[in-house]
Design a protein around this motif. Structure first.
Motif, PDB file in Angstrom:
ATOM      1  N   ARG A 569       9.128   5.510  18.061  1.00  0.00           N
ATOM      2  CA  ARG A 569       9.074   4.074  17.828  1.00  0.00           C
ATOM      3  C   ARG A 569       8.436   3.339  19.019  1.00  0.00           C
ATOM      4  N   ASN A 570       8.787   3.750  20.237  1.00  0.00           N
ATOM      5  CA  ASN A 570       8.165   3.131  21.407  1.00  0.00           C
ATOM      6  C   ASN A 570       6.662   3.362  21.431  1.00  0.00           C
ATOM      7  N   ALA A 571       6.239   4.585  21.070  1.00  0.00           N
ATOM      8  CA  ALA A 571       4.802   4.877  21.033  1.00  0.00           C
ATOM      9  C   ALA A 571       4.107   4.045  19.969  1.00  0.00           C
ATOM     10  N   ALA A 572       4.768   3.858  18.810  1.00  0.00           N
ATOM     11  CA  ALA A 572       4.166   3.054  17.751  1.00  0.00           C
ATOM     12  C   ALA A 572       4.055   1.592  18.163  1.00  0.00           C
ATOM     13  N   ILE A 573       5.085   1.097  18.856  1.00  0.00           N
ATOM     14  CA  ILE A 573       5.034  -0.294  19.320  1.00  0.00           C
ATOM     15  C   ILE A 573       3.929  -0.469  20.359  1.00  0.00           C
ATOM     16  N   ALA A 574       3.793   0.504  21.279  1.00  0.00           N
ATOM     17  CA  ALA A 574       2.744   0.425  22.296  1.00  0.00           C
ATOM     18  C   ALA A 574       1.363   0.480  21.661  1.00  0.00           C
ATOM     19  N   GLU A 575       1.191   1.331  20.657  1.00  0.00           N
ATOM     20  CA  GLU A 575      -0.100   1.416  19.979  1.00  0.00           C
ATOM     21  C   GLU A 575      -0.424   0.118  19.261  1.00  0.00           C
ATOM     22  N   GLU A 576       0.587  -0.498  18.663  1.00  0.00           N
ATOM     23  CA  GLU A 576       0.364  -1.777  17.972  1.00  0.00           C
ATOM     24  C   GLU A 576      -0.053  -2.860  18.959  1.00  0.00           C
ATOM     25  N   LYS A 577       0.612  -2.873  20.145  1.00  0.00           N
ATOM     26  CA  LYS A 577       0.233  -3.850  21.156  1.00  0.00           C
ATOM     27  C   LYS A 577      -1.178  -3.593  21.680  1.00  0.00           C
ATOM     28  N   GLN A 578      -1.526  -2.309  21.831  1.00  0.00           N
ATOM     29  CA  GLN A 578      -2.859  -1.978  22.316  1.00  0.00           C
ATOM     30  C   GLN A 578      -3.936  -2.429  21.342  1.00  0.00           C
ATOM     31  N   GLN A 579      -3.721  -2.182  20.061  1.00  0.00           N
ATOM     32  CA  GLN A 579      -4.688  -2.608  19.047  1.00  0.00           C
ATOM     33  C   GLN A 579      -4.803  -4.119  19.000  1.00  0.00           C
ATOM     34  N   ALA A 580      -3.667  -4.818  19.141  1.00  0.00           N
ATOM     35  CA  ALA A 580      -3.714  -6.275  19.146  1.00  0.00           C
ATOM     36  C   ALA A 580      -4.481  -6.803  20.351  1.00  0.00           C
ATOM     37  N   ALA A 581      -4.282  -6.154  21.526  1.00  0.00           N
ATOM     38  CA  ALA A 581      -4.994  -6.587  22.725  1.00  0.00           C
ATOM     39  C   ALA A 581      -6.499  -6.346  22.593  1.00  0.00           C
ATOM     40  N   GLU A 582      -6.879  -5.175  22.061  1.00  0.00           N
ATOM     41  CA  GLU A 582      -8.300  -4.896  21.873  1.00  0.00           C
ATOM     42  C   GLU A 582      -8.925  -5.839  20.859  1.00  0.00           C
ATOM     43  N   LYS A 583      -8.195  -6.141  19.802  1.00  0.00           N
ATOM     44  CA  LYS A 583      -8.713  -7.076  18.796  1.00  0.00           C
ATOM     45  C   LYS A 583      -8.906  -8.452  19.397  1.00  0.00           C
ATOM     46  N   LEU A 584      -7.955  -8.871  20.240  1.00  0.00           N
ATOM     47  CA  LEU A 584      -8.071 -10.181  20.877  1.00  0.00           C
ATOM     48  C   LEU A 584      -9.297 -10.262  21.783  1.00  0.00           C
ATOM     49  N   ILE A 585      -9.556  -9.176  22.518  1.00  0.00           N
ATOM     50  CA  ILE A 585     -10.707  -9.185  23.431  1.00  0.00           C
ATOM     51  C   ILE A 585     -12.019  -9.127  22.648  1.00  0.00           C
ATOM     52  N   TYR A 586     -12.106  -8.225  21.693  1.00  0.00           N
ATOM     53  CA  TYR A 586     -13.362  -8.057  20.959  1.00  0.00           C
ATOM     54  C   TYR A 586     -13.703  -9.267  20.105  1.00  0.00           C
ATOM     55  N   GLU A 587     -12.708 -10.025  19.657  1.00  0.00           N
ATOM     56  CA  GLU A 587     -12.967 -11.201  18.832  1.00  0.00           C
ATOM     57  C   GLU A 587     -13.131 -12.463  19.652  1.00  0.00           C
ATOM     58  N   ASP A 588     -13.033 -12.346  20.984  1.00  0.00           N
ATOM     59  CA  ASP A 588     -13.217 -13.516  21.831  1.00  0.00           C
ATOM     60  C   ASP A 588     -14.679 -13.966  21.786  1.00  0.00           C
ATOM     61  N   PRO A 589     -14.957 -15.243  21.563  1.00  0.00           N
ATOM     62  CA  PRO A 589     -16.362 -15.718  21.456  1.00  0.00           C
ATOM     63  C   PRO A 589     -17.167 -15.447  22.723  1.00  0.00           C
ATOM     64  N   PHE A 590     -16.552 -15.608  23.892  1.00  0.00           N
ATOM     65  CA  PHE A 590     -17.299 -15.381  25.133  1.00  0.00           C
ATOM     66  C   PHE A 590     -17.690 -13.910  25.272  1.00  0.00           C
ATOM     67  N   VAL A 591     -16.751 -13.019  24.956  1.00  0.00           N
ATOM     68  CA  VAL A 591     -17.046 -11.587  25.045  1.00  0.00           C
ATOM     69  C   VAL A 591     -18.143 -11.213  24.067  1.00  0.00           C
ATOM     70  N   GLN A 592     -18.088 -11.750  22.859  1.00  0.00           N
ATOM     71  CA  GLN A 592     -19.128 -11.451  21.867  1.00  0.00           C
ATOM     72  C   GLN A 592     -20.485 -11.967  22.329  1.00  0.00           C
ATOM     73  N   THR A 593     -20.499 -13.135  22.982  1.00  0.00           N
ATOM     74  CA  THR A 593     -21.779 -13.672  23.489  1.00  0.00           C
ATOM     75  C   THR A 593     -22.348 -12.775  24.578  1.00  0.00           C
ATOM     76  N   MET A 594     -21.503 -12.306  25.489  1.00  0.00           N
ATOM     77  CA  MET A 594     -21.976 -11.429  26.562  1.00  0.00           C
ATOM     78  C   MET A 594     -22.496 -10.109  26.005  1.00  0.00           C
ATOM     79  N   MET A 595     -21.823  -9.575  24.996  1.00  0.00           N
ATOM     80  CA  MET A 595     -22.264  -8.306  24.420  1.00  0.00           C
ATOM     81  C   MET A 595     -23.549  -8.479  23.626  1.00  0.00           C
ATOM     82  N   ARG A 596     -23.694  -9.606  22.980  1.00  0.00           N
ATOM     83  CA  ARG A 596     -24.877  -9.810  22.148  1.00  0.00           C
ATOM     84  C   ARG A 596     -26.101 -10.181  22.985  1.00  0.00           C
ATOM     85  N   ASP A 597     -25.940 -11.098  23.944  1.00  0.00           N
ATOM     86  CA  ASP A 597     -27.089 -11.618  24.675  1.00  0.00           C
ATOM     87  C   ASP A 597     -27.453 -10.781  25.893  1.00  0.00           C
ATOM     88  N   PHE A 598     -26.485 -10.138  26.514  1.00  0.00           N
ATOM     89  CA  PHE A 598     -26.748  -9.428  27.760  1.00  0.00           C
ATOM     90  C   PHE A 598     -26.488  -7.933  27.657  1.00  0.00           C
TER      91      PHE A 598
END
Length: 614
Positions: A569-598
């Protein structure tokens, strides 16, 4: 009439005569012109770069009255007034030099500071110069702190040291610090030419270059070596006599060694090394000179237009730079630097020098034997490596393969096999065995015409073991979490025990890795996969921890497959938090602009969830 050495005879008497320290001269000159004078100065630098000289010139600038006696503070002391001449001769009563190396105690410093209360007797300022100030004791430093911070207006402190790291920060913060830099060989060479011209001593430019390099940034060392060279050469400086005096290696030998290394000529390398031994040349000096030449070669390879036209060795250096690839130049340079440190470890420095040179040759790409991949196979073994080793035909069961491997078909023997004895044939080093897939057995090889029936052979399967125990899957590796009602209750209970540190070490692992299968009013049944966790002591301690937490039950533990444990259960909770953190970063408009333009990329594994409640 006694002889005055060149280092004292040509000591600068004014800032205009200073060589190689323009940054210090400019700062002090501007301060003297504008009257913005600090009460304490700290001059740092290696030996012989002018720390004491700058101190004396500064004292003359503060106390000079000019030829007519009406002058003031100036950045160009006259050198003829009473103050200037007395400071140059070392008898000016208001200028005190203290050698801290031999007067490092608190008593000597207190005796010096007792003079601070008296105004200057002869000059405009009292100047206390403390040389090698880092040698003072801690109590001596503490004794001078107050006076150093707020001295009388007529008192100036000048401190000099070769090791500023040993000076307390309380002293450094009270001083203006000036770092006198080591002088470049070109600067030393230019000054030596002027000095020898004034002395009417003939000198070859190559000899002066050797002295300038041997001085290692110290003008005093350069002038002392020049004195020695004049005496050694009977009044003239020739390159051969100076090289013999310094024990430096003739650059022709260095060029010959580098050329031989570039050509892969081992014979010339060994012969040149033996020549150096016969001539008594220093092995360390040889590697040092090689490092200098290789460094210049690397600069020429990177910047071809940086050649020095006045250097007589520039043409040979440029030829070697064009002959040796840039990567090999860097390799040779690195090996020479490391080789100097190994000379003292060998019983004979010339043997060590030969080994370093041979190492340079051994690591050179393209030399016979170096391009060939290192192997333990003998020539006969390498010739027979392409032929699979076989055993006499026998009812051999296909051995199961211990690790997943792609099917590899066995190759039949096409050459006549020698008569085989009853003993099995063991493979030797370097021989290649064909692998037979257990799921796809290969039919027996076709017998060779004319061979006896007993000579029928087939390839023997080879087991492929995992590289380490970590590669082998564990009993619960990859098993998914199967949530249960009892599992949720057990997870909450274990979390409370862990948070309160009621369970530790193996007891905590038993709680985390177990699954609550059933619970009654007075008995709970746990299931674990590893027998090592089901020890009596761990079970009893976990039961005691539960009873202390208010669960008055008796534990029973069985061995079986676990689908819902607190660890899962702890591993599943950690994996869920990790996926949420990655989703938050990848969907950030600034991060998407840096990846697209630079073309920015997120480093894998760099995103970590943050627990805001921690």
């Amino acid at each position: 009439m006694s002889y005055l050495v060149l280092a004292r005879k040509y000591r600068p008497k004014s800032f205009t005569e200073m060589v190689g320290q323009e940054h210090v001269v400019r700062a002090l000159g501007n301060a003297l012109q504008t009257g913005r004078l600090h009460h304490a100065y700290l001059f740092t630098g290696t030996r012989g770069v002018g720390k004491t000289t700058v101190s004396r010139i500064l004292a003359k600038s503060l106390n000079c009255v000019g030829p007519d006696g009406s002058g003031g503070i100036t950045d160009q002391p006259c050198g003829v007034c009473q103050a200037c001449t007395d400071i140059d001769s070392g008898r000016f009563v208001d200028y005190t030099e203290l050698d801290a190396a031999s007067n490092r105690g608190v008593d000597e410093v207190q005796a010096l500071l007792e003079q601070a209360v008296y105004k200057p007797v002869q000059g405009r300022f009292k100047v206390f110069m403390i040389d090698e100030v880092h040698m003072l004791s801690n109590t001596a430093f503490n004794a001078m702190l107050k006076t150093l911070e707020e001295p009388p207006e007529y008192l100036k402190f000048v401190l000099a040291t070769t090791d500023p790291q040993k000076v307390p920060v309380t002293v450094l913060s009270r001083c203006l610090q000036f770092n006198l830099r080591p002088m470049a060989p070109e600067t030393v060479l230019e000054h030596l030419v002027k000095v020898l011209a004034a002395e009417n001593v003939p000198a070859e430019p190559a000899a002066l270059r050797l002295i300038a390099r041997a001085a290692r940034g110290s003008m005093r060392d350069a002038l002392s070596l020049t004195d020695q060279a004049i005496a050694f050469g009977s009044g003239q400086l020739q390159v051969e006599t100076v090289r013999q005096m310094l024990g430096s290696v003739d650059r022709s030998h260095v060029f010959q060694l580098i050329d031989a290394l570039a050509q892969g000529d081992g014979k010339t390398v060994v012969e040149t090394s033996e020549t150096l031994r016969v001539n008594g040349q220093s092995a360390a000096s040889t590697l040092e000179e090689m490092s200098v030449v290789l460094q210049r070669m690397a600069v020429l390879q990177a910047v071809p237009d940086s050649a020095d036209e006045s250097d007589p060795e520039g043409a040979e250096t440029a030829r070697l730079a064009a002959l040796l690839p840039a990567d090999e130049t860097q390799l040779l340079y690195s090996l020479c630097l490391h080789g100097r440190g190994e000379l003292g470890l060998a019983p004979d420095e010339y043997a060590a020098l030969t080994m370093v040179l041979l190492r340079l040759l051994a690591f050179k790409p393209g030399v016979a034997g170096s391009a060939e991949k290192k192997t333990l196979k003998s020539p006969e073994t390498r010739a027979a490596a392409s032929v699979p080793v076989a055993r006499p035909a026998a009812p051999v069961a296909a051995a199961p393969v211990s690790a997943p491997t792609p099917p590899v078909a066995a190759r039949p023997i096409t050459a006549t096999a020698p008569p085989s004895s009853a003993a099995p044939v063991h493979p030797s080093h370097g021989q290649v065995l064909s692998v037979v897939d257990a799921a796809h057995p290969t039919p027996p090889a076709t017998p060779v015409a004319g061979a006896p029936a007993a000579a029928k052979v087939m390839a023997v399967p080879v087991r492929v073991a995992p590289e380490s125990r970590a590669d082998a899957p564990g009993p619960s590796a990859g098993s998914p979490l199967v949530p249960t009602e009892e599992g949720a209750y057990w997870h909450l209970t274990v979390q409370q025990l862990v948070a309160s540190e009621a369970v530790t070490a193996l007891v905590r692992e038993l709680a985390l890795q177990s699954q609550l299968v059933a619970r009654d009013s007075d008995q709970w049944l746990l299931r674990v996969e590893r027998e090592s966790l089901n020890s009596t002591s761990s079970r009893e301690r976990l039961q005691a921890a539960l009873q202390a937490a208010g669960h008055n039950v008796t534990l029973a533990v069985e061995i079986g497959r676990v689908g819902d444990s607190p660890a899962k259960r702890n591993a599943a909770i950690a994996e869920e938090k990790q996926q949420a953190a990655e989703k938050l970063i990848y969907e950030d408009p600034f991060v998407q602009t840096m990846m697209r333009d630079f073309g920015a990329k997120i480093v894998p594994g760099s995103i970590k969830p943050i627990d805001i409640n921690a």
